[in-house]
Design an enzyme around this catalytic site. Structure first.
Site, PDB file in Angstrom:
ATOM      1  N   TYR A 169       3.968   0.089  -0.781  1.00 29.67           N
ATOM      2  CA  TYR A 169       2.765   0.395  -0.009  1.00 29.67           C
ATOM      3  C   TYR A 169       2.366   1.854  -0.222  1.00 29.67           C
ATOM      4  O   TYR A 169       1.193   2.168  -0.448  1.00 29.67           O
ATOM      5  CB  TYR A 169       3.020   0.124   1.473  1.00 29.67           C
ATOM      6  CG  TYR A 169       1.835   0.397   2.376  1.00 29.67           C
ATOM      7  CD1 TYR A 169       0.705  -0.402   2.336  1.00 29.67           C
ATOM      8  CD2 TYR A 169       1.857   1.458   3.280  1.00 29.67           C
ATOM      9  CE1 TYR A 169      -0.385  -0.155   3.166  1.00 29.67           C
ATOM     10  CE2 TYR A 169       0.779   1.713   4.120  1.00 29.67           C
ATOM     11  CZ  TYR A 169      -0.337   0.901   4.054  1.00 29.67           C
ATOM     12  OH  TYR A 169      -1.413   1.148   4.872  1.00 29.67           O
ATOM     13  N   LYS A 206      -1.161   3.327  -1.849  1.00 31.24           N
ATOM     14  CA  LYS A 206      -2.068   4.217  -1.124  1.00 31.24           C
ATOM     15  C   LYS A 206      -2.186   5.570  -1.817  1.00 31.24           C
ATOM     16  O   LYS A 206      -3.253   6.201  -1.782  1.00 31.24           O
ATOM     17  CB  LYS A 206      -1.603   4.382   0.323  1.00 31.24           C
ATOM     18  CG  LYS A 206      -1.808   3.136   1.177  1.00 31.24           C
ATOM     19  CD  LYS A 206      -3.283   2.748   1.275  1.00 31.24           C
ATOM     20  CE  LYS A 206      -3.515   1.596   2.232  1.00 31.24           C
ATOM     21  NZ  LYS A 206      -4.934   1.226   2.365  1.00 31.24           N
TER      22      LYS A 206
END
Length: 228
Positions: A141, A145
């Site tokens: 994740y 990002k």
């Protein structure tokens, strides 16, 4: 950017932050396409449901064809699988990169010409404090990002001459379905975050930092990395 009279496309608008963004845009006098993989799940009054799956470029192109009057794109749809990069599942790494990086990039590529044709406007990418803070347990994740942060900066420079501003919202934990299993007493109210995001777009801010945790992490980027 003036939001009253704007035409916005909000991905992942059927719940969480995306729903608040769509609702508040309507309140500010914008026309809103509330985009979701399953548009029948959009339950907001005053919006136009729009099918858009950020992992399906054909659906993105079709959404851009339908929402041909768009002047604002909000890349909000995302997933968080809390998957480590080494010990974790490689399919989850691909899933998070596809949804959180390649999806917003594909949507921006599809909608930028539309926004330019309509006289200019803006793109807002919903990012995270995890863009800069990379815990091992959420490695894929964080990587997705961080990549989306880099994309935001590069696309901002590329689209500026075409009259399309690019902003990025960074926020820590919000009280949404995505963080339902995260124990924290400091989850931000997504309605308040939505207000900050829209105020930031209206002010033309390239970066919007929504909470104290995010501001603190951003200030610490020059510090040496820690191990363990």
């Amino acid at each position: 950017m003036e939001l009253k009279g704007a035409t916005a496309v909000v991905t992942g608008a059927n719940r969480g932050l995306g729903r608040h963004l769509a609702e508040q845009l309507i309140q500010r006098g914008a026309k809103v396409y509330a985009a979701a993989r399953r548009p029948e799940t959009v339950d907001l009054e005053g919006v136009t449901p729009l099918r858009l799956d950020v992992t399906d470029e054909a659906s993105i192109r079709e959404a851009a064809r339908i929402a041909s009057d768009a002047t604002l794109l909000i890349n909000n749809a995302g997933i968080a699988l809390y998957n480590p990069l080494i010990a974790g599942d490689m399919d989850s790494v691909h899933a998070e990169m596809n949804t959180n990086f390649f999806g917003p990039l594909a949507a921006t590529r599809a909608f930028a010409p539309v926004i330019e044709k309509n006289g200019g406007g803006a793109v807002l990418n919903i990012l995270s404090v995890i863009s800069w803070w990379h815990p091992a347990q959420a490695g894929s994740y964080a990587a997705s990002k961080a990549a989306a942060w880099a994309m935001s900066g590069a696309v901002r420079e590329e689209l500026a001459p075409r009259g399309v501003a690019v902003s990025a919202l960074h926020v820590a934990y919000m009280d949404t379905d995505m963080t339902a299993n995260v124990p924290s007493e400091d989850k931000a109210d997504p309605a308040g975050v939505a207000t900050q995001a829209l105020d930031g777009i209206a002010a033309g801010l390239p970066e919007i930092l929504a909470d104290d945790t995010t501001r603190q992490v951003k200030r610490g980027l020059a510090d040496a990395p820690t191990v363990g």
